[in-house]
Design a protein around this motif. Structure first.
Motif, mmCIF file in Angstrom:
data_model
loop_
_atom_site.group_PDB
_atom_site.id
_atom_site.type_symbol
_atom_site.label_atom_id
_atom_site.label_comp_id
_atom_site.label_asym_id
_atom_site.label_seq_id
_atom_site.Cartn_x
_atom_site.Cartn_y
_atom_site.Cartn_z
ATOM 1 N N VAL A 61 -25.601 -17.985 10.043
ATOM 2 C CA VAL A 61 -25.520 -16.653 9.452
ATOM 3 C C VAL A 61 -26.544 -16.552 8.323
ATOM 4 C CG1 VAL A 61 -24.033 -15.033 8.232
ATOM 5 C CG2 VAL A 61 -23.090 -16.464 10.042
ATOM 6 N N GLY A 62 -27.415 -15.557 8.403
ATOM 7 C CA GLY A 62 -28.417 -15.347 7.367
ATOM 8 C C GLY A 62 -29.662 -16.197 7.517
ATOM 9 N N TYR A 63 -29.718 -17.055 8.533
ATOM 10 C CA TYR A 63 -30.914 -17.880 8.735
ATOM 11 C C TYR A 63 -31.941 -17.046 9.476
ATOM 12 C CZ TYR A 63 -28.338 -22.181 7.590
ATOM 13 O OH TYR A 63 -27.631 -23.160 6.965
ATOM 14 N N ARG A 64 -33.115 -16.870 8.863
ATOM 15 C CA ARG A 64 -34.160 -16.094 9.521
ATOM 16 C C ARG A 64 -35.527 -16.538 9.025
ATOM 17 N NH1 ARG A 64 -31.083 -12.505 6.594
ATOM 18 N NH2 ARG A 64 -32.016 -11.709 4.688
ATOM 19 N N ALA A 65 -36.533 -16.174 9.819
ATOM 20 C CA ALA A 65 -37.909 -16.530 9.498
ATOM 21 C C ALA A 65 -38.775 -15.276 9.534
ATOM 22 C CB ALA A 65 -38.434 -17.552 10.495
ATOM 23 N N ALA A 66 -39.853 -15.304 8.777
ATOM 24 C CA ALA A 66 -40.826 -14.205 8.752
ATOM 25 C C ALA A 66 -42.180 -14.793 8.378
ATOM 26 C CB ALA A 66 -40.407 -13.137 7.754
ATOM 27 N N MET A 67 -43.224 -14.049 8.709
ATOM 28 C CA MET A 67 -44.575 -14.478 8.361
ATOM 29 C C MET A 67 -44.998 -13.827 7.048
ATOM 30 S SD MET A 67 -45.513 -16.538 10.735
ATOM 31 C CE MET A 67 -47.242 -16.700 10.367
ATOM 32 N N LYS A 68 -45.606 -14.635 6.169
ATOM 33 C CA LYS A 68 -46.225 -14.135 4.937
ATOM 34 C C LYS A 68 -47.704 -14.482 5.041
ATOM 35 C CE LYS A 68 -42.586 -14.421 1.434
ATOM 36 N NZ LYS A 68 -42.155 -15.156 0.246
ATOM 37 N N GLY A 69 -48.485 -13.599 5.629
ATOM 38 C CA GLY A 69 -49.889 -13.917 5.890
ATOM 39 C C GLY A 69 -49.949 -14.968 6.983
ATOM 40 N N GLN A 70 -50.576 -16.105 6.685
ATOM 41 C CA GLN A 70 -50.624 -17.222 7.636
ATOM 42 C C GLN A 70 -49.406 -18.138 7.492
ATOM 43 O OE1 GLN A 70 -53.020 -17.902 10.021
ATOM 44 N NE2 GLN A 70 -53.807 -15.869 9.542
ATOM 45 N N ALA A 71 -48.739 -18.060 6.339
ATOM 46 C CA ALA A 71 -47.633 -18.974 6.041
ATOM 47 C C ALA A 71 -46.336 -18.504 6.681
ATOM 48 C CB ALA A 71 -47.453 -19.110 4.537
ATOM 49 N N LEU A 72 -45.436 -19.444 6.873
ATOM 50 C CA LEU A 72 -44.119 -19.177 7.436
ATOM 51 C C LEU A 72 -43.105 -19.200 6.299
ATOM 52 C CD1 LEU A 72 -42.299 -19.024 10.020
ATOM 53 C CD2 LEU A 72 -42.184 -21.492 9.905
#
Length: 177
Positions: free
Chosen positions: A92-103
């Motif tokens: 619950v609440g675990y998610r990923a997103a891209m910040k430019g090239q970084a994860l």
């Protein structure tokens, strides 16, 4: 006798292989990789195949023969098709997103975990709970995936954490009243 070491490595069209001493360089449409083979192995190119042979018959040469053939084959596959590893975020609440090239990942800590990709590796986030790691170097892609998984490995009671796609997590029974 190594069954793997005996097999020649096929060179597909569009791939250039250069052998200089113990160093094998493979150049293809996706990039270029180089590897220095162990001293016990003798590389040679015959037509559209790379052959590897042992200098002498020792246990180390026997072990390095199959390994060297596999590493050269991985380079050829990497510069033609590339490698990809998929990770899943479960919780619950675990998610990923891209910040430019970084994860950037939210994994239940009080802070976001940001990871910059090493040279030759790229991240993609098709869904918030899925991370795709791709590159031409099989070892680097696998090591990057393992490093990300190590941040929050799956725990055995609820199964929360970062896991490889399709990985089966052995679950434990919780407390009984």
């Amino acid at each position: 006798m190594s069954r793997i070491g005996k097999k020649p490595v096929a060179i597909p069209s569009g791939v250039q292989v250069t052998i200089s001493g113990q160093t094998v360089t493979v150049k293809g449409p996706k990039g270029q990789l180089a590897w220095t083979l162990a001293d016990e192995i003798v590389p040679s190119q015959e037509g559209q195949e790379i052959l590897l042979a042992k200098r002498e018959d020792t246990p180390r040469a026997q072990a390095m023969w199959g390994l060297s053939r596999t590493l050269v084959n991985n380079m050829v596959v990497g510069v033609t098709q590339g490698y990809e590893q998929t990770l899943e975020l479960v919780g619950v609440g675990y998610r990923a997103a891209m910040k430019g090239q970084a994860l950037s990942m939210q994994l239940g800590f009080s802070h976001d975990v940001d990871i910059k990709p090493p040279a030759g590796v790229s991240f993609a986030v098709p869904k918030q709970t899925e991370i795709k790691i791709s590159g031409i170097d099989k070892q680097l892609v696998g090591e990057t995936a393992a490093r990300i998984r190590r941040i929050r490995p799956p725990e055995p009671y609820k199964g929360k954490g970062v896991r490889y796609a399709g990985e089966q997590v052995r679950r434990k029974e919780g407390k009984k009243k």
